[in-house]
Design an enzyme around this catalytic site. Structure first.
Site, short mmCIF file in Angstrom:
data_model
loop_
_atom_site.label_atom_id
_atom_site.label_comp_id
_atom_site.label_asym_id
_atom_site.label_seq_id
_atom_site.Cartn_x
_atom_site.Cartn_y
_atom_site.Cartn_z
N SER A 112 0.91 -1.29 0.09
CA SER A 112 -0.08 -0.10 -0.18
C SER A 112 0.89 1.08 -0.13
O SER A 112 0.52 2.10 -0.58
CB SER A 112 -0.80 0.08 1.20
OG SER A 112 -2.02 -1.04 1.12
N LEU A 152 -9.28 11.52 -0.89
CA LEU A 152 -10.62 11.33 -1.52
C LEU A 152 -11.61 10.93 -0.60
O LEU A 152 -12.67 11.95 -0.28
CB LEU A 152 -10.56 10.41 -2.71
CG LEU A 152 -12.00 10.38 -3.29
CD1 LEU A 152 -12.25 11.68 -4.25
CD2 LEU A 152 -12.05 8.95 -4.65
N ILE A 184 -6.54 7.99 5.09
CA ILE A 184 -5.87 8.30 4.31
C ILE A 184 -4.37 7.78 4.67
O ILE A 184 -3.62 7.84 5.57
CB ILE A 184 -5.56 9.76 4.07
CG1 ILE A 184 -7.12 10.55 3.76
CG2 ILE A 184 -4.60 10.15 2.83
CD1 ILE A 184 -7.91 9.90 2.74
N ARG A 289 3.71 -31.61 9.00
CA ARG A 289 3.01 -31.88 10.34
C ARG A 289 2.34 -33.08 10.03
O ARG A 289 1.15 -33.38 9.14
CB ARG A 289 1.92 -30.64 10.80
CG ARG A 289 1.03 -31.17 11.90
CD ARG A 289 0.45 -29.75 12.62
NE ARG A 289 -0.51 -30.18 13.66
CZ ARG A 289 -0.12 -30.18 14.87
NH1 ARG A 289 1.00 -30.06 15.22
NH2 ARG A 289 -0.83 -30.60 15.89
N GLU A 384 -10.08 1.34 -2.48
CA GLU A 384 -10.32 1.39 -3.67
C GLU A 384 -11.53 0.85 -4.57
O GLU A 384 -11.34 -0.07 -5.43
CB GLU A 384 -8.87 0.68 -4.43
CG GLU A 384 -7.48 1.06 -3.62
CD GLU A 384 -6.98 2.08 -4.29
OE1 GLU A 384 -7.29 2.19 -5.34
OE2 GLU A 384 -5.86 2.55 -3.89
C1 LIG Z 1 -6.68 0.66 5.56
C2 LIG Z 1 -7.32 1.66 4.64
C3 LIG Z 1 -6.73 2.76 3.59
C4 LIG Z 1 -7.38 3.55 3.01
N1 LIG Z 1 -6.49 4.72 2.49
C5 LIG Z 1 -7.20 5.36 1.47
C6 LIG Z 1 -6.63 6.39 1.02
O1 LIG Z 1 -5.21 6.27 0.90
N2 LIG Z 1 -7.27 7.29 0.29
C7 LIG Z 1 -8.63 7.52 0.33
O2 LIG Z 1 -9.25 8.19 -0.17
N3 LIG Z 1 -9.42 6.54 0.98
C8 LIG Z 1 -8.62 5.40 1.66
N4 LIG Z 1 -9.65 4.42 2.12
C9 LIG Z 1 -10.76 4.54 2.26
C10 LIG Z 1 -11.64 3.54 1.52
O3 LIG Z 1 -11.48 3.96 0.05
C11 LIG Z 1 -13.10 3.72 2.03
O4 LIG Z 1 -13.27 2.93 3.13
C12 LIG Z 1 -13.93 2.81 0.90
O5 LIG Z 1 -14.04 3.73 -0.53
C13 LIG Z 1 -15.31 2.48 1.66
O6 LIG Z 1 -15.82 3.84 2.11
P1 LIG Z 1 -16.38 3.57 3.40
O7 LIG Z 1 -15.28 2.81 4.37
O8 LIG Z 1 -16.92 4.92 3.85
O9 LIG Z 1 -17.89 2.68 3.34
P2 LIG Z 1 -19.01 3.11 2.81
O10 LIG Z 1 -19.19 3.80 1.45
O11 LIG Z 1 -19.93 3.79 3.95
O12 LIG Z 1 -19.78 1.69 2.69
C14 LIG Z 1 -20.02 0.65 3.84
C15 LIG Z 1 -20.56 -0.67 3.08
O13 LIG Z 1 -21.84 -0.18 2.33
C16 LIG Z 1 -21.57 -0.75 0.97
N5 LIG Z 1 -22.59 0.08 0.02
C17 LIG Z 1 -22.23 1.51 -0.34
N6 LIG Z 1 -22.79 1.95 -1.25
C18 LIG Z 1 -23.60 1.06 -1.67
C19 LIG Z 1 -24.35 0.87 -2.72
N7 LIG Z 1 -24.82 2.10 -3.56
N8 LIG Z 1 -24.76 -0.20 -3.07
C20 LIG Z 1 -24.45 -1.41 -2.35
N9 LIG Z 1 -23.62 -1.22 -1.23
C21 LIG Z 1 -23.21 -0.17 -0.90
C22 LIG Z 1 -20.30 -0.74 0.71
O14 LIG Z 1 -20.15 -1.85 -0.19
C23 LIG Z 1 -19.82 -1.25 2.23
O15 LIG Z 1 -19.95 -2.59 2.31
C24 LIG Z 1 -8.67 3.39 3.02
C25 LIG Z 1 -9.40 2.57 3.69
C26 LIG Z 1 -8.83 1.58 4.76
C27 LIG Z 1 -9.53 0.69 5.44
#
Ligand SMILES: Cc1cc2nc3c(=O)[nH]c(=O)nc-3n(C[C@H](O)[C@H](O)[C@H](O)COP(=O)(O)OP(=O)(O)OC[C@H]3O[C@@H](n4cnc5c(N)ncnc54)[C@H](O)[C@@H]3O)c2cc1C
Length: 405
Positions: A112, A152, A184, A289, A384
């Site tokens: 990452s 983002l 992020i 094992r 992503e």
């Molecule tokens: C360790 C880590 C590192 C990260 N690094 C970065 C980074 O460098 N930069 C950055 O910008 N982001 C980063 N992220 C954020 C990541 O991209 C987001 O967590 C991801 O896009 C999901 O957003 P959310 O967690 O807000 O979940 P939510 O959008 O709240 O979604 C929650 C659940 O609802 C589902 N859901 C949402 N909308 C719908 C729909 N329309 N239909 C069906 N299901 C749906 C999702 O699939 C998920 O299962 C990181 C996340 C983690 C865990």
């Protein structure tokens, strides 16, 4: 370093000697070019020397010497390696994918670091930045002297970045940014953040030096996944930027989405690295094992698991290679990357969980890498674009109907 970590180092080193033997059932290796194999070998050696011996401890402590690693990765040309000019290596997409696979065989957090630096932060500046922005940031980022992050996601807006609340408004020639970015990667040590914000004209991107007054980064602790990776929240409080901080070519949400497509291609490969490390660990464990007077590998139920996992892993590698070749031909489409990300991360996670069962109680121990990989892959499944979002992308491609909202 704890006694437990030292013991696990020994075990991981021992396993390293047996790698890449039987897993390549389809001779996929033979379809790689000489240079691709060389790059893979170099990254594999680096991971063996610099990551494998320490990563169990980093994971346990929730710390990683990211700056030090970045400089070493930079020396090998791994940062922005698929970009051209500005000190970047200009490698093929397949070579970049193979590097991601090897890095993630060490740890998803380490991969990452490289993905966010090269495919998100550097790519955004390389693709959408002005010549001055490129000259200012890219050479230093390619060597690992400067670290970048990509903001983002927000606390209240993840899968739906179009609804972002971070705003950029004009004040004379300057821009004023207000908002917060969450989850992020690299933020706690970043020198520059690519920040996406809403303006009166739609979404725009900004290269924000992290030492600009009003920018603060807070590390997110207590992650149970990707612990060998630094993750943070970036708060932007009346951040004043000169007009030339805006990435001039980035217009609308399609700009950050194109960066994500770049990074997802690396993940398609990377996830297979974590899965390979689980499989190799398990193959060795199952053949050494014994229970009921025979090796675990001698039970038909174990072989069925191993066979199914190896089939999925080989299918995943074929898929990654196909997408990599499309990327090198310049014809890779975002929905195709969704197919790869959805399949390969989902299957890698299934492989990690299945391998866990074959190691029995040892499968939950930090002395083996399997639970670490499985926990890491939970983040990879979510970031992503979650699996559900990629299903929606593929569903829309199949049906012509958007089911996002
Ligand atoms: C360790 C880590 C590192 C990260 N690094 C970065 C980074 O460098 N930069 C950055 O910008 N982001 C980063 N992220 C954020 C990541 O991209 C987001 O967590 C991801 O896009 C999901 O957003 P959310 O967690 O807000 O979940 P939510 O959008 O709240 O979604 C929650 C659940 O609802 C589902 N859901 C949402 N909308 C719908 C729909 N329309 N239909 C069906 N299901 C749906 C999702 O699939 C998920 O299962 C990181 C996340 C983690 C865990």
């Amino acid at each position: 370093m704890t006694e437990r970590t030292e013991r696990s180092e020994g075990r991981e080193d021992m396993r390293g000697r047996h790698r890449m033997t039987a897993l390549d059932l389809l001779d996929i290796d033979a379809s790689l070019g000489e240079e691709e194999r060389e790059i893979r070998a170099v990254v594999r050696r680096l991971v063996d020397d610099r990551v494998r011996p320490h990563v169990a401890g980093w994971y346990e402590d929730g710390q990683v010497p990211a700056r030090e690693l970045a400089r070493e990765f930079g020396k090998l040309g791994l940062l922005g390696m698929h970009l051209t000019g500005y000190g970047c290596a200009g490698a093929s997409a397949v070579a970049y994918g193979l590097a991601c696979l090897e890095l993630e065989a060490g740890d998803s957090g380490v991969r990452s670091l490289v993905s966010v630096q090269g495919s998100l932060a550097m790519y955004a500046i390389w693709r959408y930045g002005s010549e001055e922005q490129k000259q200012r940031w890219l050479p230093a980022m390619a060597t690992g002297e400067a670290i970048g992050c990509f903001g983002l996601t927000e606390p209240d807006h993840g899968s739906d970045p179009a609804s972002m609340a971070t705003r950029a408004r004009r004040d004379g020639d300057d821009w004023i940014l207000d908002g917060a970015k969450m989850w992020i990667t690299n933020a706690p040590i970043a020198d520059v953040a690519v920040i996406w914000a809403r303006t009166d004209d739609g979404v725009r991107g900004f290269a924000v030096p992290m030492d600009t007054p009003g920018v603060t980064a807070r590390e997110i602790r207590r992650k149970m996944s990707l612990r060998a990776s630094l993750t943070g929240e970036v708060v932007l409080d009346g951040v004043r930027l000169p007009a030339d901080a805006r990435l001039p070519e980035a217009v609308g949400l399609k700009a950050p989405l194109s960066c994500l497509t770049e990074a997802r291609h690396g993940i398609v490969w990377g996830a297979l690295g974590a899965a390979r490390d689980c499989l190799e660990t398990t193959l060795e464990y199952a053949t050494t094992r014994t229970q009921f007077g025979r090796p675990l590998a001698g039970f038909q139920l174990t072989q069925a698991k191993l066979a199914d996992m190896a089939v999925e892993w080989n299918k995943g590698l074929l898929l990654a290679l196909h997408l990599g070749r499309l990327a090198d031909a310049g014809s890779l489409r975002p929905a195709q990357v969704s197919v790869g990300k959805l399949n390969n991360v989902r299957e890698a996670l299934a492989i990690a969980r299945q391998c866990r069962t074959i190691l029995g109680a040892n499968g939950v121990s930090g002395e083996y890498p399997i639970m670490r990989h499985a926990n890491n892959l939970e983040s990879v499944l979510t970031y992503e674009g979650t699996s559900e979002i990629h299903q929606l992308v593929i569903g829309q491609t199949l049906t012509g109907v958007s089911a996002f909202a």
